[in-house]
Design a protein around this motif. Structure first.
Motif, PDB file in Angstrom:
ATOM      1  N   PRO A 142       4.514   3.416  11.149  1.00 38.26           N
ATOM      2  CA  PRO A 142       5.808   2.887  11.597  1.00 38.26           C
ATOM      3  C   PRO A 142       6.643   2.226  10.511  1.00 38.26           C
ATOM      4  N   VAL A 143       6.013   1.628   9.499  1.00 38.48           N
ATOM      5  CA  VAL A 143       6.816   0.961   8.459  1.00 38.48           C
ATOM      6  C   VAL A 143       7.720   1.964   7.745  1.00 38.48           C
ATOM      7  N   PRO A 144       7.176   2.966   7.039  1.00 39.66           N
ATOM      8  CA  PRO A 144       8.073   3.883   6.320  1.00 39.66           C
ATOM      9  C   PRO A 144       8.903   4.778   7.229  1.00 39.66           C
ATOM     10  N   VAL A 145       8.371   5.131   8.408  1.00 38.02           N
ATOM     11  CA  VAL A 145       9.149   5.968   9.329  1.00 38.02           C
ATOM     12  C   VAL A 145      10.406   5.222   9.785  1.00 38.02           C
ATOM     13  N   THR A 146      10.254   3.952  10.159  1.00 37.33           N
ATOM     14  CA  THR A 146      11.415   3.163  10.576  1.00 37.33           C
ATOM     15  C   THR A 146      12.431   3.048   9.446  1.00 37.33           C
ATOM     16  N   VAL A 147      11.944   2.788   8.251  1.00 34.18           N
ATOM     17  CA  VAL A 147      12.844   2.591   7.113  1.00 34.18           C
ATOM     18  C   VAL A 147      13.608   3.866   6.792  1.00 34.18           C
ATOM     19  N   TRP A 165       6.256  18.173  12.411  1.00 37.86           N
ATOM     20  CA  TRP A 165       6.846  19.140  11.482  1.00 37.86           C
ATOM     21  C   TRP A 165       6.471  18.809  10.033  1.00 37.86           C
ATOM     22  N   SER A 166       6.431  17.528   9.717  1.00 39.58           N
ATOM     23  CA  SER A 166       6.073  17.118   8.354  1.00 39.58           C
ATOM     24  C   SER A 166       4.649  17.530   8.017  1.00 39.58           C
ATOM     25  N   ASP A 167       3.736  17.357   8.973  1.00 42.31           N
ATOM     26  CA  ASP A 167       2.355  17.788   8.747  1.00 42.31           C
ATOM     27  C   ASP A 167       2.302  19.287   8.453  1.00 42.31           C
ATOM     28  N   ALA A 168       3.093  20.057   9.187  1.00 42.50           N
ATOM     29  CA  ALA A 168       3.136  21.503   8.941  1.00 42.50           C
ATOM     30  C   ALA A 168       3.679  21.792   7.546  1.00 42.50           C
ATOM     31  N   PHE A 169       4.679  21.027   7.149  1.00 33.92           N
ATOM     32  CA  PHE A 169       5.302  21.170   5.830  1.00 33.92           C
ATOM     33  C   PHE A 169       4.277  20.965   4.721  1.00 33.92           C
ATOM     34  N   GLU A 238       6.022  10.220   4.382  1.00 32.40           N
ATOM     35  CA  GLU A 238       4.656  10.744   4.380  1.00 32.40           C
ATOM     36  C   GLU A 238       3.770  10.091   3.317  1.00 32.40           C
ATOM     37  N   THR A 239       4.264   9.988   2.088  1.00 31.48           N
ATOM     38  CA  THR A 239       3.407   9.480   1.013  1.00 31.48           C
ATOM     39  C   THR A 239       3.085   8.005   1.212  1.00 31.48           C
ATOM     40  N   THR A 240       4.090   7.218   1.577  1.00 31.86           N
ATOM     41  CA  THR A 240       3.845   5.785   1.789  1.00 31.86           C
ATOM     42  C   THR A 240       2.937   5.562   2.996  1.00 31.86           C
ATOM     43  N   ALA A 241       3.142   6.349   4.044  1.00 29.65           N
ATOM     44  CA  ALA A 241       2.286   6.231   5.231  1.00 29.65           C
ATOM     45  C   ALA A 241       0.840   6.564   4.908  1.00 29.65           C
ATOM     46  N   SER A 242       0.610   7.416   3.922  1.00 29.54           N
ATOM     47  CA  SER A 242      -0.760   7.732   3.482  1.00 29.54           C
ATOM     48  C   SER A 242      -1.296   6.664   2.540  1.00 29.54           C
ATOM     49  N   GLN A 243      -0.439   6.158   1.655  1.00 28.12           N
ATOM     50  CA  GLN A 243      -0.916   5.217   0.647  1.00 28.12           C
ATOM     51  C   GLN A 243      -1.223   3.833   1.208  1.00 28.12           C
ATOM     52  N   ILE A 244      -0.555   3.400   2.252  1.00 27.38           N
ATOM     53  CA  ILE A 244      -0.881   2.078   2.819  1.00 27.38           C
ATOM     54  C   ILE A 244      -2.357   2.026   3.239  1.00 27.38           C
ATOM     55  N   PRO A 245      -2.840   2.942   4.092  1.00 27.80           N
ATOM     56  CA  PRO A 245      -4.283   2.895   4.420  1.00 27.80           C
ATOM     57  C   PRO A 245      -5.171   3.233   3.229  1.00 27.80           C
TER      58      PRO A 245
END
Length: 400
Positions: A142-147, A165-169, A238-245
């Motif tokens: 939610p953090v990067p998606v909202t931003v 769609w992003s996952d498919a990309f 996508e990248t930030t959502a992966s890097q936080i965890p």
């Protein structure tokens, strides 16, 4: 000497966030080696820091040339033509200039209070619900998606669709080629619809600015406009959502370094840089560049028309550049990593990603004392079949 027969690459299946063990041997003995990825023609793999910087920064290595080749890649479908990642200057520079203003350090710093507000609101919800919580769904996504939704002008309520769609990309094997084509088409049509809305009713967002650049100044084509919006939407979260965890996982599995950071949160910016160096985000190597003339690199003559793949994860562990490169050291002084790339394709959103990662780590450590795994490794599900690495579920608990 190089081996005549290309090695299959990746050399081994990725384990969590471990770096490919073969890289150290190649850096020492065969800095440029012939490899064959699951799809496309063979190419050279560059593993040393200085060689990778040359591939990323020297104009004699071209991205646009990949459109005339069957480029080495992890997924069945080739790169999208018309996208900014498949361009060289001056076309690349023309498109990049249109969005650079939105991602200057000064502009991003103005967003910091809003990002902090978003992060605090999400932690409030986690505290209200009580532990355990899935860090990915409750916070990291939610953090990067909202931003990016607010910055670009995309409705947040559509996030389930564009996440899919992003996952498919980014799919290597998670989606079939037909599903990738379908999802890409749906995202394309969705953004065409938003662009039409902005033409009718411009707003104070990046998408409206790009529409104005298209309609009033003729600085990009309609297809370039849609593809640029698509790239910003996918890369913007996508990248930030992966890097936080990924960063939280790395800290929790390096408790002595986590203790250093907890004792002094002013180290958070330095910690983000070290974690960018240490954590391998991508599966495989960076996207191929093609030599436009014969070039000597890593003791090898790369012929004009041959592909070279930059191994960023290897470059960031190069012992020629970083002391004790396989050690996580949040006080490390040399932070000249290339986790955001290098050269003309250096990550446009790097200032935004840095700021979001700083806010995320600071908020989690400040507000969730004793943050730890809720169920050890059993509470973590790792992504599979995507070109980015990281948990898709990470259950955490904290003192309450």
């Amino acid at each position: 000497m190089t081996t005549a027969e290309p090695r299959s690459y990746p050399f081994s299946l990725p384990e969590r966030l471990d770096v490919e063990p073969m890289f150290a041997n190649l850096r020492a003995n065969e800095p440029l080696s012939r490899v064959r990825l699951p799809y496309g023609e063979p190419g050279w793999l560059a593993t040393r820091y200085e060689d990778v910087k040359v591939v990323l920064g020297d104009p004699r290595f071209s991205r646009a040339a990949s459109l005339q080749h069957d480029e080495p890649r992890m997924r069945p479908q080739p790169s999208q033509s018309g996208g900014i990642l498949s361009m060289d200057p001056p076309d690349h520079s023309r498109l990049r200039r249109l969005v650079t203003k939105a991602f200057t350090v000064r502009r991003i710093e103005q967003l910091r209070p809003r990002v902090r507000e978003i992060a605090d609101g999400l932690v409030d919800a986690m505290l209200d619900q009580g532990p355990p919580a899935d860090l990915v769904e409750a916070f990291a996504l939610p953090v990067p998606v909202t931003v990016i939704c607010e910055l670009l002008g995309v409705p947040y309520e559509d996030r389930v669709d564009f996440r899919h769609w992003s996952d498919a990309f980014l799919s290597t094997t998670k989606f079939t080629p037909e599903e990738v084509v379908d999802c890409t088409g749906r995202m394309h049509a969705y953004l065409e619809g938003l662009i039409a809305q902005r033409r009718a009713e411009p707003r104070d967002d990046l998408l409206s600015g790009l529409v104005a650049a298209r309609d009033n100044e003729d600085r990009l084509s309609e297809e370039e406009l849609v593809m640029l919006a698509m790239a910003l939407l996918v890369a913007g979260h996508e990248t930030t959502a992966s890097q936080i965890p990924n960063f939280v996982y790395t800290l929790l599995t390096h408790p002595e370094q986590l203790a250093v950071l907890r004792a002094d949160l002013s180290l958070v910016p330095k910690a983000v840089e070290e974690l960018m160096r240490f954590v391998p985000l991508g599966l495989g190597a960076g996207i191929a560049r093609y030599a436009t003339e014969d070039i000597e690199l890593g003791g090898v003559l790369v012929r004009a028309g041959e592909a070279v793949l930059p191994a960023l994860a290897s470059a960031n562990r190069d012992e020629r550049v970083f002391a004790d490169p396989d050690e996580l050291d949040l006080r490390r002084q040399d932070t000249s990593h290339i986790g955001f790339g290098h050269g003309v394709h250096h990550c446009l959103g790097a200032p935004l990603a840095r700021m979001e990662l700083q806010v995320a780590l600071d908020t989690l450590l400040r507000r969730l004392p004793g943050l730890r795994f809720a169920d050890g490794e059993a509470g973590i599900d790792w992504k599979e079949g995507l070109s980015t690495r990281g948990p898709e579920r990470m259950m955490l608990t904290w003192d309450h």
